[in-house]
Design a protein around this motif. Structure first.
Motif, PDB file in Angstrom:
ATOM      1  N   GLY A  67      25.261   9.736  53.788  1.00 46.59           N
ATOM      2  CA  GLY A  67      25.204   9.759  52.332  1.00 46.59           C
ATOM      3  C   GLY A  67      23.863  10.149  51.766  1.00 46.59           C
ATOM      4  N   GLY A  68      23.088  10.968  52.475  1.00 43.22           N
ATOM      5  CA  GLY A  68      21.791  11.375  51.975  1.00 43.22           C
ATOM      6  C   GLY A  68      20.905  10.167  51.719  1.00 43.22           C
ATOM      7  N   GLY A  69      21.020   9.145  52.564  1.00 37.89           N
ATOM      8  CA  GLY A  69      20.190   7.949  52.424  1.00 37.89           C
ATOM      9  C   GLY A  69      20.922   6.795  51.757  1.00 37.89           C
ATOM     10  N   ALA A  70      22.058   7.082  51.125  1.00 36.77           N
ATOM     11  CA  ALA A  70      22.759   6.037  50.369  1.00 36.77           C
ATOM     12  C   ALA A  70      23.253   4.912  51.280  1.00 36.77           C
ATOM     13  CB  ALA A  70      23.924   6.640  49.601  1.00 36.77           C
TER      14      ALA A  70
ATOM     15  N   THR C 180      25.328  23.344  48.565  1.00 36.87           N
ATOM     16  CA  THR C 180      24.924  24.376  47.622  1.00 36.87           C
ATOM     17  C   THR C 180      24.737  23.842  46.211  1.00 36.87           C
ATOM     18  OG1 THR C 180      26.366  25.734  48.964  1.00 36.87           O
ATOM     19  CG2 THR C 180      25.435  26.757  47.027  1.00 36.87           C
ATOM     20  N   THR C 181      25.511  22.832  45.819  1.00 38.17           N
ATOM     21  CA  THR C 181      25.389  22.339  44.448  1.00 38.17           C
ATOM     22  C   THR C 181      25.058  20.851  44.390  1.00 38.17           C
ATOM     23  OG1 THR C 181      27.763  21.933  44.404  1.00 38.17           O
ATOM     24  CG2 THR C 181      27.004  24.009  43.482  1.00 38.17           C
ATOM     25  N   GLY C 182      25.090  20.151  45.519  1.00 40.11           N
ATOM     26  CA  GLY C 182      24.828  18.719  45.493  1.00 40.11           C
ATOM     27  C   GLY C 182      25.993  17.908  44.954  1.00 40.11           C
ATOM     28  N   TYR C 183      27.193  18.521  44.850  1.00 37.33           N
ATOM     29  CA  TYR C 183      28.341  17.810  44.292  1.00 37.33           C
ATOM     30  C   TYR C 183      29.159  17.162  45.419  1.00 37.33           C
ATOM     31  CZ  TYR C 183      32.414  16.844  41.432  1.00 37.33           C
ATOM     32  OH  TYR C 183      33.428  16.205  40.772  1.00 37.33           O
ATOM     33  N   PRO C 184      29.437  15.843  45.321  1.00 38.92           N
ATOM     34  CA  PRO C 184      30.231  15.196  46.363  1.00 38.92           C
ATOM     35  C   PRO C 184      31.715  15.536  46.250  1.00 38.92           C
ATOM     36  CG  PRO C 184      29.568  13.590  44.710  1.00 38.92           C
ATOM     37  CD  PRO C 184      28.976  14.906  44.285  1.00 38.92           C
ATOM     38  N   ARG C 185      32.291  16.047  47.351  1.00 42.38           N
ATOM     39  CA  ARG C 185      33.712  16.438  47.324  1.00 42.38           C
ATOM     40  C   ARG C 185      34.551  15.513  48.184  1.00 42.38           C
ATOM     41  NH1 ARG C 185      33.343  22.805  48.682  1.00 42.38           N
ATOM     42  NH2 ARG C 185      32.224  22.003  50.478  1.00 42.38           N
ATOM     43  N   PHE C 186      35.708  15.111  47.688  1.00 37.98           N
ATOM     44  CA  PHE C 186      36.696  14.294  48.425  1.00 37.98           C
ATOM     45  C   PHE C 186      36.076  13.068  49.086  1.00 37.98           C
ATOM     46  CE2 PHE C 186      37.991  18.833  49.144  1.00 37.98           C
ATOM     47  CZ  PHE C 186      38.955  18.871  48.164  1.00 37.98           C
ATOM     48  N   THR C 187      35.068  12.458  48.439  1.00 34.25           N
ATOM     49  CA  THR C 187      34.420  11.307  49.074  1.00 34.25           C
ATOM     50  C   THR C 187      34.950   9.994  48.523  1.00 34.25           C
ATOM     51  OG1 THR C 187      32.693  11.342  47.429  1.00 34.25           O
ATOM     52  CG2 THR C 187      32.261  12.523  49.455  1.00 34.25           C
ATOM     53  N   PHE C 188      35.653  10.036  47.390  1.00 32.52           N
ATOM     54  CA  PHE C 188      36.183   8.830  46.753  1.00 32.52           C
ATOM     55  C   PHE C 188      35.095   7.774  46.582  1.00 32.52           C
ATOM     56  CE2 PHE C 188      39.420  10.956  49.286  1.00 32.52           C
ATOM     57  CZ  PHE C 188      40.267  11.362  48.267  1.00 32.52           C
ATOM     58  N   ARG C 189      33.901   8.226  46.255  1.00 34.95           N
ATOM     59  CA  ARG C 189      32.726   7.381  46.013  1.00 34.95           C
ATOM     60  C   ARG C 189      32.377   6.492  47.197  1.00 34.95           C
ATOM     61  NH1 ARG C 189      30.354   7.791  41.597  1.00 34.95           N
ATOM     62  NH2 ARG C 189      29.297   5.788  41.630  1.00 34.95           N
ATOM     63  N   ASN C 190      32.755   6.914  48.393  1.00 33.15           N
ATOM     64  CA  ASN C 190      32.408   6.168  49.594  1.00 33.15           C
ATOM     65  C   ASN C 190      31.135   6.767  50.196  1.00 33.15           C
ATOM     66  OD1 ASN C 190      32.187   5.129  52.160  1.00 33.15           O
ATOM     67  ND2 ASN C 190      34.390   5.050  52.484  1.00 33.15           N
ATOM     68  N   ALA C 191      30.060   5.957  50.259  1.00 32.36           N
ATOM     69  CA  ALA C 191      28.777   6.485  50.727  1.00 32.36           C
ATOM     70  C   ALA C 191      28.875   7.008  52.161  1.00 32.36           C
ATOM     71  CB  ALA C 191      27.695   5.405  50.642  1.00 32.36           C
ATOM     72  N   GLU C 192      29.744   6.376  52.976  1.00 32.24           N
ATOM     73  CA  GLU C 192      29.841   6.776  54.380  1.00 32.24           C
ATOM     74  C   GLU C 192      30.380   8.200  54.541  1.00 32.24           C
ATOM     75  OE1 GLU C 192      29.115   4.759  57.025  1.00 32.24           O
ATOM     76  OE2 GLU C 192      29.323   2.693  56.359  1.00 32.24           O
ATOM     77  N   LEU C 193      31.093   8.679  53.517  1.00 30.03           N
ATOM     78  CA  LEU C 193      31.677  10.012  53.618  1.00 30.03           C
ATOM     79  C   LEU C 193      30.789  11.099  53.015  1.00 30.03           C
ATOM     80  CD1 LEU C 193      35.495   9.601  52.889  1.00 30.03           C
ATOM     81  CD2 LEU C 193      34.427  10.410  54.972  1.00 30.03           C
ATOM     82  N   MET C 194      29.649  10.691  52.392  1.00 30.07           N
ATOM     83  CA  MET C 194      28.837  11.652  51.654  1.00 30.07           C
ATOM     84  C   MET C 194      28.326  12.794  52.534  1.00 30.07           C
ATOM     85  SD  MET C 194      28.354  10.895  48.405  1.00 30.07           S
ATOM     86  CE  MET C 194      28.769   9.527  47.345  1.00 30.07           C
ATOM     87  N   ASP C 195      27.929  12.466  53.770  1.00 32.87           N
ATOM     88  CA  ASP C 195      27.434  13.513  54.656  1.00 32.87           C
ATOM     89  C   ASP C 195      28.570  14.183  55.418  1.00 32.87           C
ATOM     90  OD1 ASP C 195      24.870  13.246  53.931  1.00 32.87           O
ATOM     91  OD2 ASP C 195      24.251  12.023  55.630  1.00 32.87           O
ATOM     92  N   GLY C 196      29.800  13.956  54.986  1.00 32.44           N
ATOM     93  CA  GLY C 196      30.933  14.543  55.658  1.00 32.44           C
ATOM     94  C   GLY C 196      31.487  13.600  56.700  1.00 32.44           C
ATOM     95  N   VAL C 197      32.636  13.968  57.248  1.00 26.18           N
ATOM     96  CA  VAL C 197      33.241  13.176  58.320  1.00 26.18           C
ATOM     97  C   VAL C 197      32.315  13.251  59.522  1.00 26.18           C
ATOM     98  CG1 VAL C 197      35.139  13.145  59.930  1.00 26.18           C
ATOM     99  CG2 VAL C 197      35.578  13.542  57.526  1.00 26.18           C
ATOM    100  N   SER C 198      31.947  12.093  60.089  1.00 24.70           N
ATOM    101  CA  SER C 198      31.026  12.105  61.230  1.00 24.70           C
ATOM    102  C   SER C 198      31.672  12.852  62.379  1.00 24.70           C
ATOM    103  CB  SER C 198      30.671  10.694  61.667  1.00 24.70           C
ATOM    104  OG  SER C 198      30.966   9.787  60.651  1.00 24.70           O
TER     105      SER C 198
END
Lengths: 318, 160, 492
Positions: A67-70, C180-198
């Motif tokens: 999460g970019g640090g989150a 490219t835009t810093g927009y979170p896609r399909f993450t449902f506000r879950n921080a664990e998914l922000m960097d994508g599926v591990s």
């Protein structure tokens, strides 16, 4: 009923005192929000070692990336406030929540001490026509939309540093185009390959390319010149009131007992002022900046507001 | 039948992706509208819709060609032992709560022994092997590499 | 001479050997991966002399990448993601009772491929790195597409389902913050998914857990591992004959591997698949995929060679070639080493020792790898219930330990179920993995490239290297078809 309450309250206070009196009694976890091998990880492991020597209990670094640090910051902030979970907080704590990536703000932590700060630099290829920052800014004014800047992902720290600099110099922030990359290293390769014109990243990250003379630093976005790069002028010397960079420090969850905080603050500050720390920071190319708990809190609070403004300029704020 | 299921799942997935990505912002650089966050997911969703249409079509054709499939007489080797599959899935699902309560070592011993017994190992052998497994995990991760493994709430009073 | 005595000094040799045995263990256990092994070992090496620390990293990574092929051959479960391609022909051979031949061959080819990769690293690092500098978004985009076109090659005969699988992989790769835009896609506000599926838990699930599920559904009597009834012995003669017969496959694999490894961001896993795909596409040997020795040789020479390749951009620019060198770079800074063109002159001694260690590893790989094969066959003598349960728990711990995240255990579970469902619906897995690995590379480079050109697609076709890559893709996809057309014509 009231007696029970008094008993409960006094017991909790007492146990709190007892906990604090002989802190630490078991191993302490230090959460690092970034991956193994990275700069924050190395710093965390160094501090962990020194703290173990000082306080006599193992301090264990745990990487909680994502999460970019989150992810790591949240894990650290929502841990039990008993002093057995510390977090290496990084600049992202002041930017993530404005971008809508997390609900966590800097207020979820109490701050122990800051130990590091690395200012952004303005870096161009060695064979580029720009000899000073003024040349570069004049070219940008004359050809809006022509030049490509790079250094990190969109909305990352070096992108924000670039936005702040242009804004402070009175140039519209969309006069240059940001080319997103996965990090400073990739941005520098793009610069070396001639695919972008300018990279804004910390001078430390570009140190091998700077020393080998492949790239040139035009300015540093700091209040004072960096002793390691005495020839690189600051933005302020050139009349642009802007400084930006990354920073790192230690924090604990809110409501941690003050006695424990005092123990930690004293220990971390002693380490930060030691020679071995200076050696470590030098070999790793980190800049040293020491702030105690109260100063660190004020600093983070200020940063939080500064970045809000820049994120709005860049269109990243939610 | 398989094709029909696949087609329908793909269709639902693609429509959900289209719906979710419709709210992604546009991407404008220097006045040009460029492919933004929704560009890729939208294309992929459209491709998936085409594939799902194909699958559904094939599924229907098969369905009408052979309106009544002969009752399948499966050999022992082809029979699906759903109990085994479910027990593996459940042991992964409940791994986290179990080790949070019993602690990592005891948790692995208990879950591991249970799973081995279900898969046809004698119960005392199961306990021996799952204890070996748990101690291996403990030595490598906790002792050697200092990865914190859950201690478990059951014994937390012993630590304090 | 001096170099050799220094490498055989216990302070280097001892940690190296320990690291290699650890590499065998981690590589051969499905669920524990090479990247995780390096991530675990790096903090230990912080306190060692630089050459000892770097020797440990080299030892672990090369041996783990080889050892990943052991369970891939015996169990059809790759021990590391880079061994995915080894599950195809290796397992087929194992079913025919030729498992130990396949693994002996695999071991020799790993060492040889690794050696070629290291020699290329020593000889060509600076010029190759200079050439790699010419690559930017346009070229990386086509490279990603080229990798993806292997999905079509791999799923010949079942193309539609292969493409479905690839599309799903690409779709999953879009989860997380859009670079490219810093927009979170399909993450449902879950921080664990922000960097994508591990990625690593996903791979463990797709290959490890799904294979366990497939096996246990067979019931007690039939799920026993296709026992290695044959005596596991070193088939040196047969292997050497096969290697001589397929020498060009080895060299081609090693070259492809080194080159792909040298590209920042692409590592051993992509190299293995591409090498396998190229072999399948260019060879007239129709038995590839059904237990052909070529199908064993091509990916295994490539993935070990790729490890040498990944060090090229790491040393020359300080840019990681893959996830392992990304971790190593941090350690090098810790030692006060500054990767860059100057490292070859400034730290000449250390670089020489590093290259020396890398060659030593290839030599030591043969005896240590053989011990690994032996030890694993003993493990396989246990009842299936015990082996499969162990795989399940190592998969869980391996997913968790990558970033100490319980969430990743569930990622692993979900992908295990996806893999199981794919098997039921006859959808091939390999294209999905290619989509997962390459999705970001394709999407980000396309979009960033378009930012550079203000939305103009033409530079993707007019830049010389881009054009070559584009033509290569066209040739890969329709080449064999045209070739067979010509042949038909000629035979008439």
């Amino acid at each position: 009923m009231r007696r029970i309450w008094i008993l409960v309250v006094s017991l909790t206070v007492l146990s709190g005192l007892l906990l604090a009196a002989d802190y630490p009694r078991k191993s302490v976890t230090i959460i690092c929000p970034w991956g193994a091998g990275g700069g924050t990880d190395r710093l965390a492991r160094f501090l962990a070692d020194e703290l173990s020597k000082k306080l006599g209990q193992p301090f264990v670094v745990v990487n909680r990336t994502g999460g970019g640090g989150a992810t790591g910051h949240s894990a650290g902030a929502y841990a039990a406030p008993d002093g057995y979970t510390l977090t290496v907080v990084t600049l992202e704590i002041a930017t993530m929540h404005w971008m809508g990536l997390t609900d966590l703000t800097f207020d979820a932590f109490e701050y122990i001490a800051q130990v590091n700060e690395d200012a952004a630099g303005v870096i161009v290829r060695a064979n580029s026509p720009w000899k000073s920052l003024k040349d570069l800014l004049d070219s940008i004014k004359a050809n809006p939309g022509k030049y490509l800047f790079s250094g990190t992902a969109a909305g990352g720290i070096w992108d924000l540093a670039r936005i702040g600099m242009l804004d402070a110099a009175g140039i519209p922030v969309d006069a240059v185009t940001w080319i997103p990359t996965t990090g400073a290293a990739q941005g520098l390769v793009e610069l070396l390959g001639g695919h972008v014109d300018v990279v804004t990243c910390s001078l430390a990250e570009a140190i091998s390319q700077l020393q080998s003379g492949q790239v040139r630093a035009l300015a540093i976005m700091a209040d004072e010149r960096d002793p390691r790069f005495p020839d690189v002028p600051t933005l302020k010397e050139q009349g642009i009131n802007w400084s930006a960079g990354t920073w790192r420090g230690i924090a604990v969850p809110k409501k941690t007992p003050p006695e424990i905080k005092a123990v930690l603050e004293k220990a971390v500050l002693e380490i930060a002022n030691s020679d071995s720390f200076k050696n470590f920071m030098n070999t790793n190319g980190f800049g040293i900046k020491i702030r105690n708990g109260a100063q660190f809190y004020e600093f983070v609070k200020q940063q939080d507001q500064d970045w809000k403004h820049v994120l709005q300029l860049g269109g990243y704020a939610k | 039948m398989k094709d029909l299921i696949l087609g329908l799942v793909l269709l639902i997935l693609a429509v959900a992706v289209l719906f979710l990505s419709s709210s992604f912002p546009n991407f404008v650089v220097r006045g040009e509208r460029l492919p933004g966050p929704k560009f890729f997911p939208t294309i992929l969703a459209i491709i998936l819709i085409c594939f799902s249409a194909y699958c559904i079509l094939i599924g229907f054709m098969k369905f009408f060609k052979k309106p009544r499939e002969p009752l399948e007489q499966k050999k022992e080797s082809e029979k699906i032992h759903m109990v085994n599959v479910l027990s593996v899935i459940l042991s992964v699902t409940f791994f986290v709560p179990v080790i949070n309560f019993f602690g990592t070592v005891l948790g692995i011993i208990l879950l591991g022994a249970a799973l081995m017994t279900l898969l046809g190992i004698k119960w005392y052998q199961s306990f021996i092997y799952s204890s070996l497994l748990a101690s291996l995990v403990y030595v490598i991760f906790q002792v050697l590499f200092k990865i914190p493994l859950a201690e478990g709430t059951l014994f937390s009073f012993l630590v304090r | 001479m001096d170099l050799i005595t220094r490498l055989l000094d216990p302070s280097v040799f001892f940690p190296l050997t320990i690291a290699m045995f650890f590499g065998i263990f981690v590589g051969a256990i499905p669920g524990l991966t090479a990247t995780m092994a390096v991530a675990l070992i790096i903090p230990v090496t912080y306190y060692m002399p630089p050459i000892a620390g770097l020797a440990m990293v080299l030892g672990v990574s090369f041996t783990a990448i080889f050892a990943g092929d052991i369970p891939a051959t015996f169990l059809r479960i790759p021990g590391t993601p880079a061994s995915g391609a080894a599950t195809l022909d290796g397992f087929e051979l194992s079913k025919k009772g030729k498992g130990s031949l396949a693994l002996t061959l695999d071991l020799f080819c790993s060492a040889l491929g690794g050696l070629i990769g290291v020699l290329l690293l020593i000889l060509t690092a600076p010029p190759l790195a200079k050439f790699a500098l010419k690559f930017t978004n346009f070229e990386y985009f086509w490279l990603g597409v080229f990798g993806l076109s292997m999905a079509a090659v791999l799923s010949k005969g079942n193309t539609i389902k292969g493409l479905i699988s690839a599309s799903l992989g690409l779709l999953i790769s879009t989860i997380g913050i859009d670079v490219t835009t810093g927009y979170p896609r399909f993450t449902f506000r879950n921080a664990e998914l922000m960097d994508g599926v591990s990625f690593i838990p996903a791979m463990i699930g797709l290959f490890g857990l799904s294979e366990v599920l497939k096996r246990v559904q067979l019931g007690r009597k039939v799920m026993e591992i296709p026992a290695i009834s044959e005596k596991s012995r070193l088939n040196v003669r047969e292997s050497l004959i096969a290697m001589w017969k397929h020498k060009f496959t080895i060299i081609r694999g090693a070259l492809i591997g080194t080159f792909i490894g040298a590209l920042p961001g692409a590592g051993a896993d992509i190299a293995a698949w591409v090498s396998y795909g190229v072999e399948k596409n260019t060879s007239r040997d129709s038995s590839i995929g059904k237990g052909s020795l070529r199908g064993v040789i091509a990916p295994t020479s490539a993935n070990n060679a790729a490890l040498g390749g990944t060090w090229i951009p790491a040393l020359v620019f300080g840019v990681p070639g893959d996830s392992i060198t990304a971790i190593v770079l941090g350690a090098m800074l810790m030692y006060g080493l500054r990767p860059g063109p100057l490292i070859f002159t400034e730290s000449k001694d250390l670089i020489q020792q590093l290259f020396g260690v890398a060659i030593l590893v290839q030599i030591l790989l043969i005896p240590i790898g053989w011990i690994g094969i032996k030890a694993f066959s003993i493990f396989l003598k246990l009842k299936a219930g015990i082996v499969l349960t162990s795989v399940v728990f190592f998969s869980i711990i391996g997913s968790y330990a990558m970033r100490n995240s319980f969430f990743d255990i569930y990622v692993m579970l979900v992908f295990g179920l996806i893999g199981y469902a794919f098997e039921k619906l006859d959808i091939p897995l390999a294209p999905m993995i290619l989509g997962l690995i390459l999705g970001r590379m394709i999407e980000d480079n396309l979009r960033v490239g378009l930012i550079k050109t203000k939305g103009n697609f033409l530079p993707f076709l007019t830049r010389p290297i881009s054009l070559i890559l584009f033509l290569l893709i066209v040739f890969t996809l329709i080449g064999p078809w045209i070739f067979s057309l010509f042949k038909k014509h000629a035979s008439k």
